[in-house]
Enzyme design. Structure first.
Site, PDB file in Angstrom:
ATOM      1  N   ASP A 225       0.877  -1.162   0.000  1.00  0.00           N
ATOM      2  CA  ASP A 225       0.000   0.000   0.000  1.00  0.00           C
ATOM      3  C   ASP A 225       0.924   1.225   0.000  1.00  0.00           C
ATOM      4  OD1 ASP A 225      -2.094   1.784   0.039  1.00  0.00           O
ATOM      5  OD2 ASP A 225      -3.169   0.786   1.659  1.00  0.00           O
TER       6      ASP A 225
HETATM    7  C1  BGC Z   1      -5.047   3.253   0.028  1.00  0.00           C
HETATM    8  C2  BGC Z   1      -5.065   2.272  -1.127  1.00  0.00           C
HETATM    9  C3  BGC Z   1      -4.849   3.009  -2.429  1.00  0.00           C
HETATM   10  C4  BGC Z   1      -3.531   3.773  -2.339  1.00  0.00           C
HETATM   11  C5  BGC Z   1      -3.213   4.547  -3.598  1.00  0.00           C
HETATM   12  C6  BGC Z   1      -3.807   4.134   0.006  1.00  0.00           C
HETATM   13  O1  BGC Z   1      -3.887   5.141   0.951  1.00  0.00           O
HETATM   14  O2  BGC Z   1      -5.121   2.550   1.244  1.00  0.00           O
HETATM   15  O3  BGC Z   1      -6.283   1.573  -1.166  1.00  0.00           O
HETATM   16  O4  BGC Z   1      -4.865   2.117  -3.505  1.00  0.00           O
HETATM   17  O5  BGC Z   1      -3.597   4.694  -1.265  1.00  0.00           O
HETATM   18  O6  BGC Z   1      -4.056   5.625  -3.739  1.00  0.00           O
END
Ligand code: BGC
Length: 862
Positions: A225
């Site tokens: 993530d």
């Molecule tokens: C989220 C993810 C997301 C990523 C990119 C993170 O803060 O938890 O689900 O895909 O950001 O935007």
């Protein structure tokens, strides 16, 4: 098609530096291209409710599909697979190769801030819908990223929280959807979550290798993530392949530090090679690898093959994909989104058959509530996209030709909306929007943008204008024109220093700061606000200038985001309440649209309360007292408390309905479409007894074990407001017979999804045939649900659990038999390190919801 040997030979062409460079993103949304491996730039993008693309504002719009809770509420795998195809077409249009979706964490508790973004409280329903979603995407050559692995079921302290969970609960509930999707749909990517599980942060967790690789035979890529990779070696030694975002110099922690660790022998180069193979495999699957033959080219060249260009590569068929046919029929996006939204709406209550409304005799419709005019079509956070348009309930009911009168009632929103038409104009008055100028540190204008709205967000530097370091200051210019005389509230939401001027007079000059410990998601979605009153005469225009010093925001390296806010004059809450009630009293029918707002349901924080914000409960009670023909439409992504539900004639739960929300609502209210949804999650009557999302001392213990959702209500003997699986539709059904071990193949569902065999190899499970009859006067669709239970079990178990489902369609009076294959796994439990079947007799119960199961049968398994 690339085999292992081809991928390995590509890796062999690369130096250690080149390989390590590939293991961190090139920027916020893309992987590094590597010509020596024939690898072009591969683009990743959020998210479940649409494909955002690399820019994140109104200039690059995206089809906004209903929220994942809505998709799950259809219980219709075919429909969700079609939505996957629609998203694949969107991805292709926007130059996106891999979607950062679906989110298959569970609805452990309705407090979870991203509840709307996940499918269900039930692992089997989540798995079935997730498999369909991923198939729809990947069969078109666009990658899916199943996220967030694992136990990221709430937001509080998500970056650091350690979830403590027992092995059986982990396997039977939280890992189950990942397992089904990896094994059945062959997901191409998995995202490791921010949180930890049982002592290891997920980007370093032993579960990655032990379960994903070794047990499930996963050959796809594991990405972190965003900023979840914390340490160089532990993450490299675990099965994490890609640290996002990049570049490593800005976000770490691989790059040079990993290079150094490999050189020093602390990380084996073979591990790096394996990660690169997985990156190349993903690229190959999405058409991002050029064909470089064994004899072709050398370092730096393409060996006679044209260099890669943006878009799909020639001649590369992704393994496991049926390759997007160039001639694929164009998707009618509005039509599909409208039908899907209607199919997701759950008619939870319909006394005296108030719905559908009979258009012929219908008088004036009082449309009431703040969400009727500004509807929520999606939830907040990384899943946010900019739709090309949204149809609010007000727009939809008017477009359906109804005589509609609107009253907003008291404000439900705690946060002020961005400035918009008809008040927001460009400086030259030419149309809605604002002009932006970008200033370098030396004060020169280095770029400009002309915008249609007042929401500003740059996440990957300032696009063509420059990296964050190259821009010092932004200046927004626009005109605010008053439509009526009164006090307007003008202001900003964002972080850092903002100088606001109206007709060159300073309104405020302030530095807005975030609260200590705020999550990046919260900072992004609900930054502080500053408003100031502005008294304007009708028709008066003011020139507005808003200046922002980019580097006064601690988030500047991540991105710059703020909004110019404007609230038009309105009555006091009491006055607006009175007006709404008077309108309802004088109308033929009242439709009250209540709901949550961006500050209630979003990534980055959990909900503090399940109550509707503001005075919406009071509004519903007063309107229902004034007009017995009151329909309440609930516009929320997740359960909210509806303490008045027993006092209103009809309750329709509509989720975040996507851009066609209002049209779908008109279709359903008028009976042109059936409300097809069934609850994917229990709607509680109160907050009593729900699992908490609040960690203690950094630890969140899943002490409720297997007992979440309906499993907990059953155990405790608590009555929910609306049970799991519930939803009425516009016809009625009788459940006539159930046969176990039938020849289910004869009775494949005629419409919608079902539960195909799982695990598919070796085949197993129990075939059940259920006969139902449409006893009403309209054609309809019914979701036949089958639950298993084991009354005399030697093992602790829920009273019942969903084992399979299938949808049927029938005309009035027609009887239909549907075959449902209940997967073997539905009868197994996890014990002593493996799946095991407790031999003996299970009870199967079939019906229309977890609380209405008129048919039962036994099945004895050995
Ligand atoms: C989220 C993810 C997301 C990523 C990119 C993170 O803060 O938890 O689900 O895909 O950001 O935007």
């Amino acid at each position: 098609m690339m085999g292992e040997a081809d991928l390995r030979s590509r890796v062999a062409r690369l130096s250690l530096e080149q390989k390590v460079r590939l293991l961190t993103g090139a920027d916020f949304w893309a992987l590094y291209p590597e010509p020596d491996a024939g690898l072009r730039r591969v683009v990743l993008s959020d998210g479940p409710a649409g494909v955002r693309g690399e820019t994140w504002d109104e200039r690059d719009t995206s089809a906004n599909v209903p929220s994942p809770t809505a998709l799950a509420a259809t219980w219709d795998c075919d429909r969700v697979e079609a939505i996957g195809r629609l998203l694949a077409a969107e991805a292709r249009r926007k130059g996106v190769d891999v979607l950062l979706a679906p989110t298959v964490n569970l609805h452990r508790t309705p407090y979870g801030g991203r509840h709307f973004e996940c499918f269900s409280e039930d692992p089997l329903l989540t798995a079935r819908i997730g498999v369909a979603y991923v198939r729809g995407l990947q069969n078109q050559g666009v990658g899916a990223t199943v996220k967030h692995f694992v136990c990221n079921d709430s937001e509080t302290e998500r970056m650091s929280v350690d979830v403590r969970i027992d092995e059986r609960t982990l396997r039977e509930l939280y890992l189950a959807p990942f397992e089904a999707i990896v094994r059945e749909a062959g997901a191409w990517a998995v995202m490791a979550a921010y949180n930890g599980v049982n002592g290891s942060t997920m980007t370093e967790s032993p579960l990655l290798r032990a379960i994903l690789h070794d047990e499930w035979g996963y050959d796809g890529l594991v990405m972190s993530d965003w900023t979840a990779t914390r340490a160089t070696e532990p993450a490299a030694l675990a099965a994490l392949d890609l640290a996002m975002p990049g570049p490593a110099k800005r976000f770490g922690p691989w790059g040079d530090a990993l290079l150094e660790a490999v050189r020093a022998g602390r990380v084996d180069e073979a591990l790096v090679d394996d990660k690169v193979v997985r990156i190349l495999r993903l690229a190959g699957r999405v058409g991002g690898l050029d064909d470089i033959g064994p004899s072709s080219g050398g370092p730096g060249g393409y060996g006679g093959v044209d260099p890669p260009v943006r878009g799909r590569m020639r001649g590369v068929v992704p393994p496991g994909a049926s390759r997007a046919p160039a001639s694929a029929a164009p998707v009618d996006i509005p039509r599909e989104l409208r039908a899907t939204a209607a199919a997701s709406f759950v008619l939870a209550r319909n006394e005296r058959s108030l719905l559908p409304l009979d258009r012929s005799g219908l008088g004036r419709v009082a449309l009431i509530g703040p969400n009727a005019e500004i509807a929520r079509t999606l939830g907040g956070g990384s899943a946010t996209v900019y739709p090309p348009y949204t149809v609010s309930p007000l727009d939809g009911l008017r477009a359906a030709g109804l005589d509609v009168a609107f009253a907003p009632g008291p404000l439900g929103h705690l946060r002020t909306a961005p400035a918009r038409v008809p008040w927001l104009l460009r400086p030259d008055g030419s149309g809605p929007g604002a002009d932006i100028r970008f200033f370098s540190p030396s004060g020169e204008v280095v770029g400009s943008e002309q915008r249609d709205g007042a929401v500003f967000r740059w996440m990957n530097g300032f696009a063509a204008i420059g990296a964050p370091e190259q821009i010092d200051r932004l200046e927004i210019s626009c005109v605010i024109r008053a439509t009526e005389a009164g006090t307007y509230q003008l202001g900003v939401t964002g972080i850092g220093r903002f100088l606001l001027l109206a007709d060159e007079t300073v309104v405020f000059d302030e530095t807005l700061t975030v609260r200590d410990g705020a999550d990046v998601g919260e900072t992004l979605m609900a930054p502080p606000m500053r408003l100031a009153p502005l008294d304007l005469a009708a028709g008066q225009s003011v020139a507005v200038r808003l200046e922002h010093d980019v580097h006064t925001s601690p988030m500047a390296a991540f991105g710059t985001f703020f909004q110019l806010l404007l609230e038009a004059p309105h009555g006091t809450d009491d006055e607006e309440m009175e007006a709404a009630v008077a309108l309802a009293a004088g109308s033929d029918v009242a439709v009250v649209v209540v709901g949550t707002t961006a500050e209630v349901e979003s990534e980055g924080f959990d909900r503090a309360s399940l109550a509707l914000p503001g005075r919406q409960d009071e509004l519903v009670r007063k309107v229902a007292a004034a007009n017995p023909r009151t329909v309440v439409v609930v516009n929320s992504g997740a359960p909210v408390l509806l303490p008045w539900a027993g006092q209103v004639a009809a309750v329709l739960l509509t989720w975040f309905g996507g851009q066609e929300f209002g049209n779908a609502l008109a279709d359903v209210l008028l009976g042109e479409a059936e409300p097809g949804g069934r609850l994917p999650t229990t709607w509680p009557a109160s907050e009593a007894g729900l699992p908490s999302a609040q960690p203690e001392d950094g630890v969140l213990s899943y002490t409720e074990g297997l007992f979440i959702g309906y499993r907990a209500f059953d155990r405790d003997g608590r009555e929910p407001l609306f049970p799991f699986g519930h939803g009425r539709g516009y016809t009625t059904w009788s459940y006539d017979s159930i046969t176990v071990d039938c020849d289910e193949a004869q009775y494949l569902p005629r419409t919608g999804g079902s539960t195909p065999p799982y695990p598919p190899d070796p085949p197993g499970g129990v075939a059940v045939c259920v006969e139902v009859r449409n006893t009403g006067t309209r054609p309809g669709r019914e979701v036949v649900q089958v639950y298993a239970s084991r009354p005399d079990s030697a093992v602790e178990r829920p009273a019942k659990w969903l084992a399979g489902f299938a949808a049927v369609a029938a005309d009035p009076g027609e009887a239909v038999t549907v075959g449902i294959l209940l997967p073997e796994r539905a009868f197994q439990h996890w014990a002593e390190g493996g799946w095991t079947l407790e031999a003996g007799t299970f009870t199967l119960a079939a019906g229309s919801s977890s609380a209405s199961l008129p048919l039962t049968a036994g099945v004895t398994l050995k």
